[in-house]
Design a protein around this motif. Structure first.
Motif: not given
Length: 707
Positions: A421-434
């Motif tokens: 896939l070739y595309g544009i990043v629209t968002d990026i963030h982290c989820e906290r997990s144990a």
């Protein structure tokens, strides 16, 4: 090569645009060059198939590079040539790589016994397979390389009792001799007739004794890592009496041996664990005909054997070592595990690669039908429809790694592997997990959007606290799905990502979850997998064949691309500079928590001992057509300010305030992306809530005497 020499000399932006008539192709010079390179490497196969309406020739398919292969090779070349590339460099690299991969022009005078077997050969190459021709050509072979060979002859060295095998393969004209390992001598015994002429074998962990003056020609030294591609009679006579349920640890300790036959269900990643932390380990999950599962473990140098195995193949194990799963800390439903012992021998019945027809059209999104899973009525009416044959694995997944066209998000369906896939990043963030390291990455192209769920390997030293998982709006009717991504890619590469960046991901796979939702996965350690952020490539600024210079007045917040502009710093008295600590692993800001600890704003983890000082910059740039505010951080900010973060921090406060004035009218070539997204700016030490500051400077290069 002569064709390349003629073609790259005349390449320019206009000629590239003629290749791709889609709207995105006209806006994105990178896409244009990929299409141009395709036309140069396979001029007779443009648009996928002659005059339209007919099927693509399956034999022609393997003689031309796919869109994904070309795109990935271009980007890898850009990484290798960080100072910039030309069309000539790229096309030469592509031509050479394709020629080496497919051995164009190599003589096809194989031994007759190999030619006879080749007529029935339908199995695809294992990932690390090298050819005998390439071993002779390079006079070298790595330990992890795989030889898929046919025994052409068996003989004894005169005056010795040393057995030699003469080997050929289906892709080479040359043969090579192998010193046989003594643990397999009984297999050569005429009474057994297991290793004989015409038998296929798989080898790894090979050393090459190179030819020296007066010493003949190269030969392979003995290796104990050998699989035999065996026949049904041997399997029935030797391996069908025992099953997994009949294996007893106590009986094994009393000297009872077993011969087992099972299907390879999965091959786990390389790991090191517990008291064996200095020893590599690989787990292979086997399933027998009673649907019982056992783990087959490989330790240390034995992990090379995994190169000979493939999911879906049948594996016969003669005299495996039986051990307790509790003793070696393996999570399994069974009390026992299998290991490769000193007396163990392996026989492999490879999965025969089937093919499935994939229908394509001349529209911008080609995939419209896969086998019997979709109705032909789903085809959008088009004057040109054709099809290609792609390999299908034991689970029914179709391999798109050699698919000739670009895959779009709207094309994705169940059971696809190896696509890009070739595309544009629209968002990026982290989820906290144990227990897990998870990031969410939104990507879009002209056909739709995806939400990528990125799982980092559990061996990361970062520990996370639990939080609520991001929910997905079920009412969204656009093409929206989840990517489940297990990766050990360096966090700093991920940390550079921001909304607006262009990314290329290859080696993706898709499947339908139990909740009937399409999920896509990417494993970094799988062959053909790559993840590249185009917007941050250093070579992009100096590679005119991959970009076109834009004026600031050309910038559009509606466009999804990376702009390359020549600018000067203007009215630097309005700039804002801040120095602060950043997480060394990802480059993102580290915040001071109420408890007095530093926490990464991106990774959401404690990072007290893993911080470095960095710069955050908001600055006006201008050319003869317009002026905008841009922002940047890290190395890009240091490049624009022409000072390191530590040096700037050590300046007195009044000198810090006055320092930017010395940069008035300094000229740069910069890469600009539209980073303005709702709520974006969190985690940066810059106020980006002002609508005027929506452009991120992802790369900058100082130039002299630019007007």
């Amino acid at each position: 090569m002569s064709l390349v020499a003629e073609e790259f000399a005349c390449f320019n932006g206009e000629s590239a645009m003629e290749v791709d008539d889609t709207e995105e192709g006209e806006e994105d010079p990178f896409l244009a060059f990929v299409e141009y390179a395709r036309s140069v490497l396979s001029p007779d196969d443009e648009d996928g198939g002659g005059d339209g309406g007919g099927d693509l020739d399956s034999k022609a398919e393997v003689s031309r590079p796919g869109w994904s292969w070309i795109a990935a090779r271009i980007l890898k070349t850009c990484i290798a040539y960080s100072s910039g590339v030309t069309a000539g460099i790229l096309l030469s690299e592509l031509s050479q790589a394709w020629s080496e991969q497919h051995r164009f022009g190599a003589p096809k005078k194989r031994p007759e016994i190999v030619n006879q077997l080749k007529k029935k050969h339908r199995r695809s190459k294992l990932p690390n397979t090298v050819t005998i021709d390439s071993v002779h050509e390079k006079n070298f072979i790595t330990l992890s390389s795989v030889l898929e060979a046919v025994i052409v002859d068996i003989f004894v060295l005169p005056g010795t009792n040393i057995y030699m095998l003469t080997l050929g393969d289906f892709w080479s004209s040359n043969t090579i001799d192998l010193f046989m390992h003594r643990r397999y001598y009984e297999l050569v015994d005429p009474s057994n007739e297991i290793l004989k002429k015409g038998r296929e074998i798989f080898l790894t962990g090979c050393y090459l004794r190179t030819a020296r003056e007066g010493s003949g020609y190269p030969r392979l030294l003995p290796t104990e890592y050998l699989d035999q591609d065996d026949d049904a009679m041997l399997i029935a006579a030797r391996f069908c009496s025992d099953s997994f349920s009949s294996v007893s640890l106590q009986q094994a300790q009393n000297g009872i041996s077993y011969s087992l036959y099972a299907r390879i269900e999965s091959i786990g990643p390389l790991e090191a664990k517990g008291s064996f932390c200095n020893v590599q380990r690989k787990q292979v999950t086997l399933v027998d005909n009673e649907d019982k599962r056992l783990k087959f473990l490989l330790w240390g140098e034995q992990v090379l054997l995994a190169n000979l195995l493939s999911v879906g193949s049948m594996l016969a194990l003669d005299q495996p070592y039986i051990t307790s799963s509790n003793d070696i800390a393996v999570e399994t439903d069974s009390e026992i595990c299998l290991e490769y012992g000193s007396a163990t021998q392996l026989y492999l019945v490879p999965f025969v690669q089937h093919e499935e027809q994939v229908y394509i059209s001349s529209s911008s999104s080609q995939i419209r039908h896969q086998g019997s899973r979709l109705s032909l009525t789903a085809l959008t009416p088009t004057p040109r429809v054709s099809q290609v044959s792609l390999p299908c694995d034991s689970l029914g997944s179709i391999d798109f790694s050699s698919y000739p066209f670009r895959s779009f998000i709207t094309d994705l369906t169940d059971k696809m592997t190896g696509f890009s896939l070739y595309g544009i990043v629209t968002d990026i963030h982290c989820e906290r997990s144990a227990k897990k390291v998870i990031f969410y990455l939104g990507i879009e192209d002209t056909s739709g959007s995806i939400l990528a769920k990125l799982h980092f390997v559990s061996s990361w030293y970062i520990h996370y606290k639990s939080s609520q998982i991001l929910s997905i709006d079920k009412n969204v009717k656009s093409h929206f799905m989840v990517i489940d991504w297990l990766s050990s890619v360096h966090l700093r590469s991920l940390g550079r990502l921001s909304p607006g960046h262009s990314v290329f991901i290859s080696g993706l796979s898709s499947n339908t979850s139990k909740k009937n939702r399409l999920e896509v996965s990417w494993f970094e350690n799988q062959p053909g997998s790559s993840f590249i952020n185009l917007s941050c490539l250093p070579a992009l600024l100096n590679s005119s064949c991959l970009h076109k210079l834009s004026r600031l007045s050309d910038l559009s917040t509606e466009a999804s691309c990376t702009y390359i502009c020549r600018v000067r710093l203007d009215q630097v008295s309005q700039c804002h500079v801040n120095t602060d600590f950043a997480h060394s692993s990802c480059g993102r800001p580290a915040k001071l928590t109420p408890s007095g600890n530093l926490e990464c704003s991106f990774c959401q983890c404690s990072c007290d001992s893993e911080v470095v000082r960095t710069l955050f910059l908001k600055i006006p740039v201008a050319d003869e057509t317009a002026k905008i505010f841009g922002w940047c951080s890290g190395p890009t900010a240091a490049e624009m300010l022409q000072i390191s973060p530590d040096e700037f921090f050590e300046l007195p406060e009044d000198e810090q305030f006055m320092y930017p004035s010395s940069l008035e009218n300094e000229c740069f070539v910069v890469a600009l992306v539209n980073s303005k997204q709702p709520g974006y700016g969190r985690g940066h030490c810059i106020d980006l809530e002002d609508d005027a500051v929506s452009w991120e400077i992802t790369r900058a290069q100082n130039v002299n005497n630019v007007g």
